[in-house]
Design a protein around this motif. Sequence first.
Motif, mmCIF file in Angstrom:
data_model
loop_
_atom_site.group_PDB
_atom_site.id
_atom_site.type_symbol
_atom_site.label_atom_id
_atom_site.label_comp_id
_atom_site.label_asym_id
_atom_site.label_seq_id
_atom_site.Cartn_x
_atom_site.Cartn_y
_atom_site.Cartn_z
ATOM 1 N N GLN A 1 33.221 30.762 -36.775
ATOM 2 C CA GLN A 1 32.380 30.903 -35.594
ATOM 3 C C GLN A 1 33.005 30.096 -34.460
ATOM 4 O OE1 GLN A 1 28.124 31.384 -36.402
ATOM 5 N NE2 GLN A 1 28.481 30.122 -38.190
ATOM 6 N N GLN A 2 32.696 30.524 -33.267
ATOM 7 C CA GLN A 2 33.264 29.835 -32.108
ATOM 8 C C GLN A 2 32.356 28.678 -31.720
ATOM 9 O OE1 GLN A 2 34.941 32.491 -29.345
ATOM 10 N NE2 GLN A 2 34.757 31.082 -27.639
ATOM 11 N N ILE A 3 32.907 27.464 -31.806
ATOM 12 C CA ILE A 3 32.124 26.267 -31.494
ATOM 13 C C ILE A 3 32.529 25.787 -30.102
ATOM 14 C CG2 ILE A 3 31.626 23.886 -32.216
ATOM 15 C CD1 ILE A 3 32.892 24.803 -35.006
ATOM 16 N N THR A 4 31.540 25.577 -29.259
ATOM 17 C CA THR A 4 31.834 25.019 -27.933
ATOM 18 C C THR A 4 31.040 23.730 -27.765
ATOM 19 O OG1 THR A 4 32.009 27.272 -27.072
ATOM 20 C CG2 THR A 4 31.934 25.496 -25.453
ATOM 21 N N THR A 5 31.744 22.675 -27.385
ATOM 22 C CA THR A 5 31.077 21.400 -27.113
ATOM 23 C C THR A 5 31.159 21.126 -25.610
ATOM 24 O OG1 THR A 5 33.048 20.017 -27.283
ATOM 25 C CG2 THR A 5 31.925 20.562 -29.348
ATOM 26 N N ILE A 6 30.500 20.076 -25.188
ATOM 27 C CA ILE A 6 30.519 19.739 -23.756
ATOM 28 C C ILE A 6 31.955 19.505 -23.272
ATOM 29 C CG2 ILE A 6 30.179 17.250 -24.149
ATOM 30 C CD1 ILE A 6 28.563 19.234 -21.279
ATOM 31 N N GLU A 7 32.837 19.067 -24.169
ATOM 32 C CA GLU A 7 34.241 18.852 -23.772
ATOM 33 C C GLU A 7 34.924 20.181 -23.427
ATOM 34 O OE1 GLU A 7 32.804 17.497 -26.452
ATOM 35 O OE2 GLU A 7 33.239 15.333 -26.492
ATOM 36 N N GLY A 8 34.354 21.278 -23.894
ATOM 37 C CA GLY A 8 34.946 22.597 -23.647
ATOM 38 C C GLY A 8 34.453 23.237 -22.353
ATOM 39 N N LEU A 9 33.500 22.612 -21.685
ATOM 40 C CA LEU A 9 33.023 23.145 -20.404
ATOM 41 C C LEU A 9 33.678 22.369 -19.272
ATOM 42 C CD1 LEU A 9 29.162 23.712 -20.772
ATOM 43 C CD2 LEU A 9 31.040 25.196 -21.453
ATOM 44 N N LYS A 10 34.229 23.092 -18.317
ATOM 45 C CA LYS A 10 34.881 22.421 -17.188
ATOM 46 C C LYS A 10 34.399 23.057 -15.891
ATOM 47 C CE LYS A 10 38.202 19.941 -19.499
ATOM 48 N NZ LYS A 10 37.570 20.038 -20.793
ATOM 49 N N ASP A 11 33.774 22.260 -15.059
ATOM 50 C CA ASP A 11 33.419 22.718 -13.722
ATOM 51 C C ASP A 11 32.575 24.001 -13.739
ATOM 52 O OD1 ASP A 11 33.533 22.243 -11.011
ATOM 53 O OD2 ASP A 11 35.241 23.584 -10.712
ATOM 54 N N THR A 12 31.665 24.087 -14.688
ATOM 55 C CA THR A 12 30.816 25.286 -14.763
ATOM 56 C C THR A 12 29.689 25.182 -13.733
ATOM 57 O OG1 THR A 12 29.408 24.260 -16.413
ATOM 58 C CG2 THR A 12 31.249 25.587 -17.234
ATOM 59 N N PRO A 13 29.088 26.316 -13.371
ATOM 60 C CA PRO A 13 27.987 26.271 -12.402
ATOM 61 C C PRO A 13 26.865 25.329 -12.842
ATOM 62 C CG PRO A 13 28.736 28.530 -12.688
ATOM 63 C CD PRO A 13 29.478 27.702 -13.710
ATOM 64 N N ILE A 14 26.527 25.306 -14.129
ATOM 65 C CA ILE A 14 25.403 24.467 -14.535
ATOM 66 C C ILE A 14 25.773 22.983 -14.455
ATOM 67 C CG2 ILE A 14 25.818 24.437 -17.049
ATOM 68 C CD1 ILE A 14 22.391 24.780 -15.336
ATOM 69 N N GLN A 15 27.018 22.632 -14.747
ATOM 70 C CA GLN A 15 27.426 21.226 -14.601
ATOM 71 C C GLN A 15 27.316 20.800 -13.132
ATOM 72 O OE1 GLN A 15 31.139 22.085 -16.789
ATOM 73 N NE2 GLN A 15 30.854 20.112 -17.812
ATOM 74 N N ASN A 16 27.794 21.670 -12.252
ATOM 75 C CA ASN A 16 27.723 21.336 -10.827
ATOM 76 C C ASN A 16 26.274 21.251 -10.350
ATOM 77 O OD1 ASN A 16 30.507 21.207 -10.582
ATOM 78 N ND2 ASN A 16 30.691 23.407 -10.248
ATOM 79 N N ALA A 17 25.434 22.145 -10.884
ATOM 80 C CA ALA A 17 24.022 22.134 -10.472
ATOM 81 C C ALA A 17 23.332 20.851 -10.944
ATOM 82 C CB ALA A 17 23.315 23.363 -11.042
ATOM 83 N N PHE A 18 23.671 20.352 -12.129
ATOM 84 C CA PHE A 18 23.086 19.082 -12.584
ATOM 85 C C PHE A 18 23.444 17.959 -11.608
ATOM 86 C CE2 PHE A 18 21.124 18.619 -16.909
ATOM 87 C CZ PHE A 18 20.842 19.955 -17.098
ATOM 88 N N LEU A 19 24.675 17.974 -11.120
ATOM 89 C CA LEU A 19 25.084 16.952 -10.160
ATOM 90 C C LEU A 19 24.320 17.110 -8.850
ATOM 91 C CD1 LEU A 19 28.961 16.950 -10.691
ATOM 92 C CD2 LEU A 19 27.377 15.090 -11.248
ATOM 93 N N GLU A 20 24.271 18.353 -8.369
ATOM 94 C CA GLU A 20 23.635 18.598 -7.063
ATOM 95 C C GLU A 20 22.141 18.282 -7.090
ATOM 96 O OE1 GLU A 20 24.720 22.678 -6.585
ATOM 97 O OE2 GLU A 20 26.828 22.152 -6.268
#
Length: 164
Positions: free
Chosen positions: A77-96
């Motif tokens: 199965q494909q495992i994605t952790t927070i280290e695998g997300l880069k500059d995604t819209p939701i990450q930017n929205a959390f900052l904003e």
Amino acid sequence: MTIPRIPKVSIDLLVNNEMRNVVVRPSDTLLRVLREVLGLTGAKPGCENGDCGSCTVLIDGWPMKSCIMLAVEAVNQQITTIEGLKDTPIQNAFLEQWAFQCGYCTPGFIMNCHALVNIHPDANDKVIQEWLESNICRCTGYEEIEAAVKSVLSKQRSDGRYSH
Ligand code: FES
Ligand code: FES
């Protein structure tokens, strides 16, 4: 009496698009293997009982509490952790939207919300609130987290496309 040792097993895990070979006990949780074997400490141990969501990762795009999943169950199965997300819209929205304070719960919330905006691009308030119930934050108001989700959904709709 000698207690028999359960042998470790060698498995391959696809983590953040990279195949990783690990030797684990059959009883090892995915959370333990991610953090202590692979050094990916973004997923956080909180309750380790499936209640708080701080350990959330994505399995084939769906949020999963890694403290209640065995590493051996994650094979193929494909495992994605927070280290695998880069500059995604939701990450930017959390900052904003200032959607965090201490940040302990934030990786889990971001993984959960990333899945939400992809899986339910038409989510209404009820769906968003129900989806967020799987994660617990002790120090930020949920309103800011909800605002972050809504801002991504609204941008996706105005752009006429969804984020994947
Ligand atoms: S640490 Fe996994 S749900 Fe709390
Ligand atoms: S930001 Fe502190 S627990 Fe959520």
